[in-house]
Motif scaffolding. Structure first.
Motif, short mmCIF file in Angstrom:
data_model
loop_
_atom_site.label_atom_id
_atom_site.label_comp_id
_atom_site.label_asym_id
_atom_site.label_seq_id
_atom_site.Cartn_x
_atom_site.Cartn_y
_atom_site.Cartn_z
N ARG A 183 0.81 -1.22 0.00
CA ARG A 183 0.00 0.00 0.00
C ARG A 183 0.84 1.27 0.00
N SER A 184 2.16 1.12 0.22
CA SER A 184 3.04 2.29 0.29
C SER A 184 3.03 3.04 -1.04
N GLN A 185 2.92 4.34 -0.92
CA GLN A 185 2.89 5.17 -2.12
C GLN A 185 4.31 5.60 -2.50
N ARG A 186 4.60 5.63 -3.78
CA ARG A 186 5.90 6.07 -4.27
C ARG A 186 5.76 7.36 -5.05
N ASN A 187 6.81 8.13 -5.04
CA ASN A 187 6.82 9.34 -5.84
C ASN A 187 6.91 9.01 -7.31
N ASP A 188 6.53 9.97 -8.15
CA ASP A 188 6.58 9.73 -9.59
C ASP A 188 7.98 9.37 -10.06
N ARG A 189 8.99 9.92 -9.37
CA ARG A 189 10.37 9.64 -9.76
C ARG A 189 10.69 8.15 -9.67
N ASP A 190 10.07 7.46 -8.72
CA ASP A 190 10.37 6.05 -8.52
C ASP A 190 10.13 5.23 -9.76
N GLU A 219 10.52 6.01 -12.71
CA GLU A 219 11.50 6.24 -13.75
C GLU A 219 12.67 5.28 -13.63
N LEU A 220 12.86 4.70 -12.45
CA LEU A 220 14.00 3.80 -12.23
C LEU A 220 13.73 2.46 -12.90
N THR A 221 14.76 1.95 -13.58
CA THR A 221 14.63 0.64 -14.20
C THR A 221 14.85 -0.45 -13.15
N GLU A 222 14.53 -1.67 -13.52
CA GLU A 222 14.70 -2.79 -12.60
C GLU A 222 16.16 -2.95 -12.20
N ARG A 223 17.08 -2.78 -13.16
CA ARG A 223 18.50 -2.89 -12.87
C ARG A 223 18.95 -1.80 -11.90
N GLU A 224 18.43 -0.59 -12.08
CA GLU A 224 18.79 0.51 -11.20
C GLU A 224 18.31 0.25 -9.77
N TYR A 252 24.81 2.74 -13.90
CA TYR A 252 23.48 2.59 -13.30
C TYR A 252 23.35 3.48 -12.07
N ILE A 253 24.39 3.49 -11.25
CA ILE A 253 24.35 4.27 -10.01
C ILE A 253 24.30 5.77 -10.32
N THR A 254 25.07 6.18 -11.31
CA THR A 254 25.03 7.59 -11.74
C THR A 254 23.64 7.97 -12.22
N SER A 255 23.01 7.06 -12.97
CA SER A 255 21.66 7.31 -13.47
C SER A 255 20.66 7.41 -12.31
N VAL A 256 20.83 6.55 -11.32
CA VAL A 256 19.94 6.58 -10.15
C VAL A 256 20.05 7.93 -9.45
N ARG A 276 21.04 10.74 -10.66
CA ARG A 276 20.49 11.81 -11.50
C ARG A 276 18.97 11.84 -11.41
N LYS A 277 18.33 10.67 -11.49
CA LYS A 277 16.87 10.60 -11.46
C LYS A 277 16.29 10.95 -10.10
N THR A 278 17.03 10.65 -9.04
CA THR A 278 16.52 10.92 -7.69
C THR A 278 17.03 12.24 -7.12
N ALA A 279 17.78 12.97 -7.94
CA ALA A 279 18.32 14.27 -7.53
C ALA A 279 19.15 14.16 -6.25
N THR A 280 19.95 13.11 -6.18
CA THR A 280 20.85 12.92 -5.04
C THR A 280 22.30 13.05 -5.52
#
Length: 248
Positions: A178-185, A187-192, A222-226, A228-232
């Motif tokens: 039931r946990s809600q995720r942000n829209d950004r979530d 965008e992450l691929t299974e590998r990421e 993959y980690i760099t992409s993560v 970037r997508k999560t703004a971390t």
């Protein structure tokens, strides 16, 4: 005292527990599952864990995110009716044990009742045993621990405790789902997400590359992409983001 001696055997006369010769009254298994489904379905994980603790004859329960034990504070606790001072003192013990356990040991421990003595300085409620039971289980990639306190001299059933671990995972899965995720979530691929999980487990890029069977450079991409997508900006920030949004 050996854990097996403390736990007793399922075939003993009072398999569900004994307190002064009187077995605790619990719901039949089928009714318990129905009750857990109802409670977990509306997000009442506290009452679900209370039902499970009563099912095995426990008086106190604590459900914890086992993978968050080393975080600051008590954010690892999902729900509990343990005394607060006792929770605060046991958290350090649990975190130390988690850090010293290998990945193999953590996997072997899943669904197997484990018994440990509380530190001598820990004062348990009157009539409670100084020894607690720990049940580890996973819901997806998330590790949980259900810690139970029993009345002193209780006769326990290993079989029923293992069953409780399975039912705890069943109940917790509803809440996780039931946990809600942000829209950004999304965008992450299974590998990421896989890379995030292994980073959270403390693995290096080289170790993740071996686990997933791909090159170290690909893992770093993959980690760099993560990030970037999560703004971390760092791996630690990415892990914190993943934990907040139930990705790991």
């Amino acid at each position: 005292m050996e854990a097996e001696d403390f736990a007793g055997a399922a075939e003993r006369k009072a398999p569900h527990g004994d307190r002064g010769g009187e077995a605790p009254r619990t719901l039949p298994r089928e009714q318990l599952i129905g009750r857990l489904t109802q409670l977990a379905g509306v997000g009442n994980i506290e009452e679900a864990m209370r039902c499970l603790s009563e099912y095995v004859g426990a008086s106190r329960f604590m459900l914890a995110r086992y993978d968050l034990l080393q975080e600051q504070g008590l954010n690892f606790i999902v729900t509990s009716n343990w005394p607060f001072d006792l929770v605060r003192k046991i958290s350090g013990v649990l975190a130390d044990r988690y850090s010293r356990s290998t990945e193999l040991e953590k996997c072997i421990a899943l669904l197997q009742p484990s018994f440990e003595d509380l530190p001598p300085e820990c004062r348990v409620p009157p009539g409670m045993s100084q020894r607690y039971c720990s049940l580890l289980f996973c819901v997806g990639r998330v590790r949980f621990a259900l810690l139970l306190l029993f009345p002193d001299h209780m006769i326990l059933s290993q079989e029923r405790l293992r069953e409780a671990a399975l039912l705890a995972a069943y109940g917790a899965s509803f809440v996780e789902g039931r946990s809600q995720r942000n829209d950004r979530d999304f965008e992450l691929t299974e590998r990421e997400v896989e890379c995030l999980f292994w980073i959270a487990e403390g693995k290096t890029s080289d170790e993740i590359a071996v686990i997933l069977g791909i090159s170290r450079n690909t893992i770093n991409n993959y980690i760099t992409s993560v990030m970037r997508k999560t703004a971390t900006k760092t791996r630690s920030e990415a892990i914190a983001y993943a934990v907040r949004n139930n990705l790991v």
